[in-house]
Design a protein around this motif. Structure first.
Motif, PDB file in Angstrom:
ATOM      1  N   ARG A   3      -9.528 -27.798   2.406  1.00  0.00           N
ATOM      2  CA  ARG A   3      -9.028 -28.134   1.075  1.00  0.00           C
ATOM      3  C   ARG A   3      -7.518 -27.913   0.998  1.00  0.00           C
ATOM      4  NH1 ARG A   3     -11.888 -27.242  -4.521  1.00  0.00           N
ATOM      5  NH2 ARG A   3     -13.539 -27.935  -3.176  1.00  0.00           N
ATOM      6  N   LEU A   4      -7.041 -26.870   1.646  1.00  0.00           N
ATOM      7  CA  LEU A   4      -5.608 -26.588   1.670  1.00  0.00           C
ATOM      8  C   LEU A   4      -4.849 -27.697   2.404  1.00  0.00           C
ATOM      9  CD1 LEU A   4      -3.330 -24.570   1.016  1.00  0.00           C
ATOM     10  CD2 LEU A   4      -3.807 -23.499   3.215  1.00  0.00           C
ATOM     11  N   LEU A   5      -5.379 -28.158   3.527  1.00  0.00           N
ATOM     12  CA  LEU A   5      -4.751 -29.250   4.273  1.00  0.00           C
ATOM     13  C   LEU A   5      -4.757 -30.544   3.467  1.00  0.00           C
ATOM     14  CD1 LEU A   5      -6.128 -28.638   7.869  1.00  0.00           C
ATOM     15  CD2 LEU A   5      -3.811 -28.236   7.028  1.00  0.00           C
ATOM     16  N   ALA A   6      -5.856 -30.827   2.781  1.00  0.00           N
ATOM     17  CA  ALA A   6      -5.938 -32.039   1.965  1.00  0.00           C
ATOM     18  C   ALA A   6      -4.935 -31.982   0.814  1.00  0.00           C
ATOM     19  CB  ALA A   6      -7.352 -32.225   1.430  1.00  0.00           C
ATOM     20  N   THR A   7      -4.793 -30.825   0.205  1.00  0.00           N
ATOM     21  CA  THR A   7      -3.825 -30.664  -0.876  1.00  0.00           C
ATOM     22  C   THR A   7      -2.405 -30.810  -0.343  1.00  0.00           C
ATOM     23  OG1 THR A   7      -5.340 -29.202  -2.038  1.00  0.00           O
ATOM     24  CG2 THR A   7      -3.042 -29.133  -2.712  1.00  0.00           C
ATOM     25  N   GLY A   8      -2.132 -30.222   0.794  1.00  0.00           N
ATOM     26  CA  GLY A   8      -0.817 -30.354   1.410  1.00  0.00           C
ATOM     27  C   GLY A   8      -0.484 -31.803   1.740  1.00  0.00           C
ATOM     28  N   ALA A   9      -1.475 -32.537   2.226  1.00  0.00           N
ATOM     29  CA  ALA A   9      -1.261 -33.952   2.537  1.00  0.00           C
ATOM     30  C   ALA A   9      -0.969 -34.755   1.273  1.00  0.00           C
ATOM     31  CB  ALA A   9      -2.479 -34.523   3.258  1.00  0.00           C
ATOM     32  N   ALA A  10      -1.637 -34.420   0.182  1.00  0.00           N
ATOM     33  CA  ALA A  10      -1.364 -35.104  -1.089  1.00  0.00           C
ATOM     34  C   ALA A  10       0.052 -34.824  -1.571  1.00  0.00           C
ATOM     35  CB  ALA A  10      -2.384 -34.676  -2.141  1.00  0.00           C
ATOM     36  N   VAL A  11       0.497 -33.600  -1.399  1.00  0.00           N
ATOM     37  CA  VAL A  11       1.870 -33.240  -1.793  1.00  0.00           C
ATOM     38  C   VAL A  11       2.882 -33.989  -0.932  1.00  0.00           C
ATOM     39  CG1 VAL A  11       3.534 -31.347  -1.855  1.00  0.00           C
ATOM     40  CG2 VAL A  11       1.231 -31.003  -2.752  1.00  0.00           C
ATOM     41  N   VAL A  12       2.635 -34.066   0.361  1.00  0.00           N
ATOM     42  CA  VAL A  12       3.533 -34.787   1.260  1.00  0.00           C
ATOM     43  C   VAL A  12       3.581 -36.270   0.883  1.00  0.00           C
ATOM     44  CG1 VAL A  12       3.840 -35.556   3.655  1.00  0.00           C
ATOM     45  CG2 VAL A  12       3.333 -33.162   3.152  1.00  0.00           C
ATOM     46  N   ALA A  13       2.430 -36.856   0.575  1.00  0.00           N
ATOM     47  CA  ALA A  13       2.397 -38.264   0.181  1.00  0.00           C
ATOM     48  C   ALA A  13       3.179 -38.494  -1.107  1.00  0.00           C
ATOM     49  CB  ALA A  13       0.947 -38.732   0.014  1.00  0.00           C
ATOM     50  N   ALA A  14       3.049 -37.588  -2.065  1.00  0.00           N
ATOM     51  CA  ALA A  14       3.792 -37.717  -3.319  1.00  0.00           C
ATOM     52  C   ALA A  14       5.294 -37.602  -3.078  1.00  0.00           C
ATOM     53  CB  ALA A  14       3.326 -36.664  -4.311  1.00  0.00           C
ATOM     54  N   LEU A  15       5.699 -36.683  -2.203  1.00  0.00           N
ATOM     55  CA  LEU A  15       7.119 -36.546  -1.884  1.00  0.00           C
ATOM     56  C   LEU A  15       7.653 -37.799  -1.185  1.00  0.00           C
ATOM     57  CD1 LEU A  15       7.289 -32.838  -0.680  1.00  0.00           C
ATOM     58  CD2 LEU A  15       8.241 -33.800  -2.784  1.00  0.00           C
ATOM     59  N   LEU A  16       6.865 -38.360  -0.293  1.00  0.00           N
ATOM     60  CA  LEU A  16       7.286 -39.579   0.394  1.00  0.00           C
ATOM     61  C   LEU A  16       7.419 -40.743  -0.583  1.00  0.00           C
ATOM     62  CD1 LEU A  16       5.203 -39.279   3.671  1.00  0.00           C
ATOM     63  CD2 LEU A  16       7.697 -39.311   3.498  1.00  0.00           C
ATOM     64  N   MET A  17       6.535 -40.827  -1.560  1.00  0.00           N
ATOM     65  CA  MET A  17       6.656 -41.860  -2.593  1.00  0.00           C
ATOM     66  C   MET A  17       7.950 -41.672  -3.383  1.00  0.00           C
ATOM     67  SD  MET A  17       4.252 -44.086  -2.702  1.00  0.00           S
ATOM     68  CE  MET A  17       2.585 -44.378  -2.214  1.00  0.00           C
ATOM     69  N   GLY A  18       8.266 -40.429  -3.697  1.00  0.00           N
ATOM     70  CA  GLY A  18       9.505 -40.141  -4.408  1.00  0.00           C
ATOM     71  C   GLY A  18      10.728 -40.529  -3.598  1.00  0.00           C
ATOM     72  N   VAL A  19      10.703 -40.227  -2.309  1.00  0.00           N
ATOM     73  CA  VAL A  19      11.814 -40.612  -1.429  1.00  0.00           C
ATOM     74  C   VAL A  19      11.921 -42.137  -1.371  1.00  0.00           C
ATOM     75  CG1 VAL A  19      12.621 -40.608   0.970  1.00  0.00           C
ATOM     76  CG2 VAL A  19      11.760 -38.500  -0.073  1.00  0.00           C
ATOM     77  N   GLY A  20      10.783 -42.811  -1.342  1.00  0.00           N
ATOM     78  CA  GLY A  20      10.805 -44.279  -1.341  1.00  0.00           C
ATOM     79  C   GLY A  20      11.413 -44.846  -2.613  1.00  0.00           C
ATOM     80  N   LEU A  21      11.076 -44.266  -3.735  1.00  0.00           N
ATOM     81  CA  LEU A  21      11.657 -44.732  -4.998  1.00  0.00           C
ATOM     82  C   LEU A  21      13.161 -44.475  -5.054  1.00  0.00           C
ATOM     83  CD1 LEU A  21       8.896 -43.622  -7.522  1.00  0.00           C
ATOM     84  CD2 LEU A  21       9.481 -45.947  -6.822  1.00  0.00           C
ATOM     85  N   ILE A  22      13.578 -43.324  -4.553  1.00  0.00           N
ATOM     86  CA  ILE A  22      15.016 -43.036  -4.515  1.00  0.00           C
ATOM     87  C   ILE A  22      15.716 -44.020  -3.573  1.00  0.00           C
ATOM     88  CG2 ILE A  22      16.728 -41.341  -3.753  1.00  0.00           C
ATOM     89  CD1 ILE A  22      14.764 -39.173  -4.800  1.00  0.00           C
ATOM     90  N   GLY A  23      15.101 -44.296  -2.442  1.00  0.00           N
ATOM     91  CA  GLY A  23      15.673 -45.259  -1.510  1.00  0.00           C
ATOM     92  C   GLY A  23      15.822 -46.640  -2.122  1.00  0.00           C
ATOM     93  N   MET A  24      14.829 -47.072  -2.889  1.00  0.00           N
ATOM     94  CA  MET A  24      14.930 -48.361  -3.562  1.00  0.00           C
ATOM     95  C   MET A  24      16.036 -48.344  -4.601  1.00  0.00           C
ATOM     96  SD  MET A  24      10.960 -49.532  -4.021  1.00  0.00           S
ATOM     97  CE  MET A  24      11.397 -50.741  -5.224  1.00  0.00           C
TER      98      MET A  24
END
Length: 55
Positions: A3-24
């Motif tokens: 569960r901790l790994l799954a939560t960490g992966a969700a956080v990483v995915a959200a951060l990557l989405m944020g970086v993508g939006l900033i890049g755009m």
């Protein structure tokens, strides 16, 4: 632990989405595309490996 790994992966995915939006926003479409692709892969791995328990 899974569960901790799954939560960490969700956080990483959200951060990557944020970086993508900033890049755009700043016009760096290569960074945005790479970030969105990476987020998609993290979400896929999370859903297939971490949520299902590796089955």
């Amino acid at each position: 632990m899974a569960r901790l790994l799954a939560t960490g992966a969700a956080v990483v995915a959200a951060l990557l989405m944020g970086v993508g939006l900033i890049g755009m926003t700043v016009g760096d479409f290569r960074l945005a595309g790479f970030s969105f692709l990476s987020a998609s892969l993290v979400i896929y791995i999370r859903e297939t490996r971490l949520i299902d328990g590796g089955g």
